[in-house]
Design an enzyme around this catalytic site. Structure first.
Site, PDB file in Angstrom:
ATOM      1  CG  HIS A 213       9.726   0.232  -0.299  1.00  0.00           C
ATOM      2  ND1 HIS A 213      10.482  -0.484   0.598  1.00  0.00           N
ATOM      3  CD2 HIS A 213       8.864   0.961   0.437  1.00  0.00           C
ATOM      4  CE1 HIS A 213      10.089  -0.203   1.814  1.00  0.00           C
ATOM      5  NE2 HIS A 213       9.111   0.684   1.756  1.00  0.00           N
TER       6      HIS A 213
HETATM    7  C1  UD1 Z   1       4.027   2.701   1.499  1.00  0.00           C
HETATM    8  C2  UD1 Z   1       4.335   3.467   2.776  1.00  0.00           C
HETATM    9  C3  UD1 Z   1       5.699   3.085   3.307  1.00  0.00           C
HETATM   10  C4  UD1 Z   1       5.847   1.585   3.444  1.00  0.00           C
HETATM   11  C5  UD1 Z   1       5.460   0.895   2.145  1.00  0.00           C
HETATM   12  C6  UD1 Z   1       5.458  -0.587   2.342  1.00  0.00           C
HETATM   13  C7  UD1 Z   1       3.343   5.722   2.877  1.00  0.00           C
HETATM   14  C8  UD1 Z   1       3.620   7.161   2.783  1.00  0.00           C
HETATM   15  N1  UD1 Z   1       4.356   4.908   2.537  1.00  0.00           N
HETATM   16  O1  UD1 Z   1       4.966   3.117   0.535  1.00  0.00           O
HETATM   17  O2  UD1 Z   1       5.873   3.658   4.590  1.00  0.00           O
HETATM   18  O3  UD1 Z   1       7.185   1.290   3.757  1.00  0.00           O
HETATM   19  O4  UD1 Z   1       4.139   1.301   1.749  1.00  0.00           O
HETATM   20  O5  UD1 Z   1       5.567  -1.286   1.152  1.00  0.00           O
HETATM   21  O6  UD1 Z   1       2.286   5.324   3.251  1.00  0.00           O
HETATM   22  N2  UD1 Z   1       1.687   0.496  -6.331  1.00  0.00           N
HETATM   23  C9  UD1 Z   1       1.205  -0.461  -7.203  1.00  0.00           C
HETATM   24  N3  UD1 Z   1       0.461  -1.469  -6.679  1.00  0.00           N
HETATM   25  C10 UD1 Z   1       0.179  -1.597  -5.358  1.00  0.00           C
HETATM   26  C11 UD1 Z   1       0.671  -0.600  -4.496  1.00  0.00           C
HETATM   27  C12 UD1 Z   1       1.425   0.430  -4.990  1.00  0.00           C
HETATM   28  O7  UD1 Z   1       1.420  -0.391  -8.412  1.00  0.00           O
HETATM   29  O8  UD1 Z   1      -0.496  -2.561  -4.959  1.00  0.00           O
HETATM   30  C13 UD1 Z   1       2.538   1.564  -6.887  1.00  0.00           C
HETATM   31  C14 UD1 Z   1       1.751   2.797  -7.355  1.00  0.00           C
HETATM   32  O9  UD1 Z   1       2.407   3.290  -8.499  1.00  0.00           O
HETATM   33  C15 UD1 Z   1       1.942   3.760  -6.201  1.00  0.00           C
HETATM   34  C16 UD1 Z   1       3.345   3.400  -5.706  1.00  0.00           C
HETATM   35  O10 UD1 Z   1       3.456   2.003  -5.877  1.00  0.00           O
HETATM   36  O11 UD1 Z   1       1.847   5.083  -6.592  1.00  0.00           O
HETATM   37  C17 UD1 Z   1       3.592   3.769  -4.266  1.00  0.00           C
HETATM   38  O12 UD1 Z   1       2.613   3.192  -3.409  1.00  0.00           O
HETATM   39  P1  UD1 Z   1       2.234   3.898  -2.018  1.00  0.00           P
HETATM   40  O13 UD1 Z   1       1.337   3.020  -1.262  1.00  0.00           O
HETATM   41  O14 UD1 Z   1       1.804   5.301  -2.260  1.00  0.00           O
HETATM   42  O15 UD1 Z   1       3.623   4.013  -1.292  1.00  0.00           O
HETATM   43  P2  UD1 Z   1       4.701   2.881  -0.994  1.00  0.00           P
HETATM   44  O16 UD1 Z   1       5.959   3.261  -1.670  1.00  0.00           O
HETATM   45  O17 UD1 Z   1       4.140   1.560  -1.266  1.00  0.00           O
HETATM   46  N1  UDP Z   2       7.992  -8.499   2.013  1.00  0.00           N
HETATM   47  C1  UDP Z   2       7.353  -9.532   1.340  1.00  0.00           C
HETATM   48  N2  UDP Z   2       7.589  -9.674   0.004  1.00  0.00           N
HETATM   49  C2  UDP Z   2       8.441  -8.866  -0.692  1.00  0.00           C
HETATM   50  C3  UDP Z   2       9.087  -7.826   0.017  1.00  0.00           C
HETATM   51  C4  UDP Z   2       8.833  -7.656   1.372  1.00  0.00           C
HETATM   52  O1  UDP Z   2       6.596 -10.290   1.944  1.00  0.00           O
HETATM   53  O2  UDP Z   2       8.588  -9.048  -1.909  1.00  0.00           O
HETATM   54  C5  UDP Z   2       7.720  -8.331   3.449  1.00  0.00           C
HETATM   55  C6  UDP Z   2       8.949  -8.338   4.306  1.00  0.00           C
HETATM   56  O3  UDP Z   2       9.317  -9.666   4.625  1.00  0.00           O
HETATM   57  C7  UDP Z   2       8.506  -7.536   5.517  1.00  0.00           C
HETATM   58  C8  UDP Z   2       7.550  -6.534   4.920  1.00  0.00           C
HETATM   59  O4  UDP Z   2       7.169  -7.056   3.650  1.00  0.00           O
HETATM   60  O5  UDP Z   2       7.800  -8.361   6.421  1.00  0.00           O
HETATM   61  C9  UDP Z   2       8.256  -5.235   4.758  1.00  0.00           C
HETATM   62  O6  UDP Z   2       7.494  -4.391   3.979  1.00  0.00           O
HETATM   63  P1  UDP Z   2       8.104  -3.207   3.149  1.00  0.00           P
HETATM   64  O7  UDP Z   2       9.558  -3.399   2.920  1.00  0.00           O
HETATM   65  O8  UDP Z   2       7.230  -3.051   1.971  1.00  0.00           O
HETATM   66  O9  UDP Z   2       7.803  -1.960   4.098  1.00  0.00           O
HETATM   67  P2  UDP Z   2       8.515  -1.338   5.380  1.00  0.00           P
HETATM   68  O10 UDP Z   2       8.791  -2.405   6.360  1.00  0.00           O
HETATM   69  O11 UDP Z   2       9.756  -0.644   4.900  1.00  0.00           O
HETATM   70  O12 UDP Z   2       7.521  -0.336   5.847  1.00  0.00           O
END
Ligand code: UD1
Ligand code: UDP
Length: 378
Positions: A213
């Site tokens: 991601h």
């Molecule tokens: C964010 C965090 C990252 C973390 C991740 C966990 C920042 C800069 N990044 O990244 O550190 O590892 O969360 O998962 O804060 N979207 C949906 N539905 C949702 C959420 C997101 O469709 O419920 C899509 C949208 O298109 C959005 C994209 O995902 O633009 C990215 O979401 P965003 O929260 O900006 O960043 P993450 O990649 O989720």
């Molecule tokens: N996770 C989850 N469902 C998924 C993918 C990840 O519950 O489909 C959980 C995972 O077990 C971990 C957390 O989400 O506890 C990690 O989040 P993510 O990878 O989104 O973010 P990061 O840790 O890189 O910030």
């Protein structure tokens, strides 16, 4: 003492679940009073990215739903700042509790610091030393303005020391508490069943679990195309790859015809994101985990599963040193070679050092919050 907890993204719900539970237990055991109000910024909002965690992990309902949603870094962080400032002005908390390194973390830190509200940062001190990662900027800035820096590992404490933290003149404190995600794996892991395996007709040790991601893996279509092709190859050659796909990744693929075509023809199994309990089941039964997630790298270790990290560096260097994680970068041949190395590894012969504490990080954090409250007359 009144604490305002700021969460917004999936891993923060999991971390907050541990600390909220520890607050509740500590109040029952000691009679100390902590009023915790949870603010959900709305950074993650899909049912399977947000509500499912509150329900399954019995996290108290958020007091504030800021519903900020998605956007560019500036739009998202800016909206959060405006709405968080209002919530903080209304509630006047004694302390703001922030988690990790997302935009919700940074906005919480900035809003609180400007209002002179002390900040406790859970997962302080992690560094990738890659300033192109938005998370690295978020965590450095959050640490810089926090009063209580709650570190998961020795490495995190060392990183802060190198930056002159704690700072005696500011009265900041650095404490190694252990890792709340270890607590989560131990506590909620017991509630997980094998239903997810049955649902996907998978057998233990006969599949590879993948998650991707990060912006640096997904935002350039040519990089993502390479990753799709690589996971397809691994899936054909070794074990089926099962991939719960983060919405950032699936949206990117959906909006690009070439990526979409590769996905449709791929042999791996792409599924929607799953809840934490299913994720535990998926992780602990996997033959190998391939990921760019910070949390998933550690969970692989908690469940004694070898891991390949599709990044050029990691904050969790102790996992690489212990031999449980291999950093592969994003180039296909390096990922395939790392997968083959880790599949050949006899993990029973690997040392299993105590890196993240014994499941008491939540309790340790709450003790530090109470201590801080007493010292500051709250
Ligand atoms: C964010 C965090 C990252 C973390 C991740 C966990 C920042 C800069 N990044 O990244 O550190 O590892 O969360 O998962 O804060 N979207 C949906 N539905 C949702 C959420 C997101 O469709 O419920 C899509 C949208 O298109 C959005 C994209 O995902 O633009 C990215 O979401 P965003 O929260 O900006 O960043 P993450 O990649 O989720
Ligand atoms: N996770 C989850 N469902 C998924 C993918 C990840 O519950 O489909 C959980 C995972 O077990 C971990 C957390 O989400 O506890 C990690 O989040 P993510 O990878 O989104 O973010 P990061 O840790 O890189 O910030």
């Amino acid at each position: 003492m009144k604490i305002l907890t700021i969460v917004g993204a999936r891993p923060q719900f999991i971390k907050a679940a541990v600390v909220s539970r520890a607050i509740k237990n500590c109040m029952q055991a000691t009679g100390s009073t902590i009023q915790e109000l949870i603010v959900h910024t709305g950074q993650h909002y899909d049912q399977n990215m947000s509500d499912i965690f509150f329900d399954e992990m019995q996290i108290p309902k958020p007091h504030f739903q800021l519903a900020v949603g998605s956007g560019s870094h500036a739009q998202q962080t800016g909206q959060m700042l405006i709405r968080l400032e209002e919530a903080m002005l209304n509630e006047k908390p004694d302390m703001v509790l922030i988690y990790g390194d997302t935009n919700s973390t940074l906005a919480g830190a900035m809003a609180a610091a400007k209002l002179h509200i002390p900040i406790a940062h859970v997962e302080a001190g992690l560094r990738s030393f890659n300033h192109k990662m938005p998370e690295e900027i978020n965590r450095i800035l959050a640490d810089r303005v926090s009063s209580l820096l709650l570190c998961p590992t020795d490495e995190a404490v060392k990183n802060l020391a190198t930056e002159g933290i704690p700072c005696p003149r500011l009265g900041t404190k650095v404490i190694k508490t252990g890792d709340v995600m270890n607590d989560a794996a131990l506590f909620y892991g017991k509630l997980a069943t094998n239903a997810w395996l049955k649902k996907h007709s998978l057998n233990p040790q006969k599949y590879i679990l993948a998650t991707i991601h990060r912006a640096e893996s997904t935002d350039a279509p040519e990089k993502l195309q390479k990753l799709l092709v690589t996971l397809d190859l691994i899936s054909r050659k070794h074990h089926p790859v099962v991939w719960p796909m983060h919405p950032r990744t699936s949206n990117m693929i959906r909006n690009n015809p070439e990526l979409n075509k590769t996905l449709e023809q791929a042999s791996f199994i792409a599924i929607d994101p799953i809840g934490y309990l299913d994720m535990v089941c998926a992780e602990k039964n996997a033959r190998l985990i391939v990921t760019d997630s910070g949390g998933v790298q550690k969970e692989a270790f908690f469940h004694k599963i070898p891991c390949v990290t599709m990044r050029t560096e990691t904050e969790w260097v102790e996992l690489v040193e212990a031999g449980w994680n291999k950093i592969a970068g994003l180039e296909p041949e390096n990922i395939i070679s790392a997968v083959e190395t880790m599949l050949a590894l006899d993990t029973k012969k690997l040392p299993y050092p105590d890196l993240y504490g014994s499941g008491k990080a939540g309790e340790n954090i709450v003790k530090e919050l109470i201590k801080w409250g007493k010292e500051n007359d709250k």
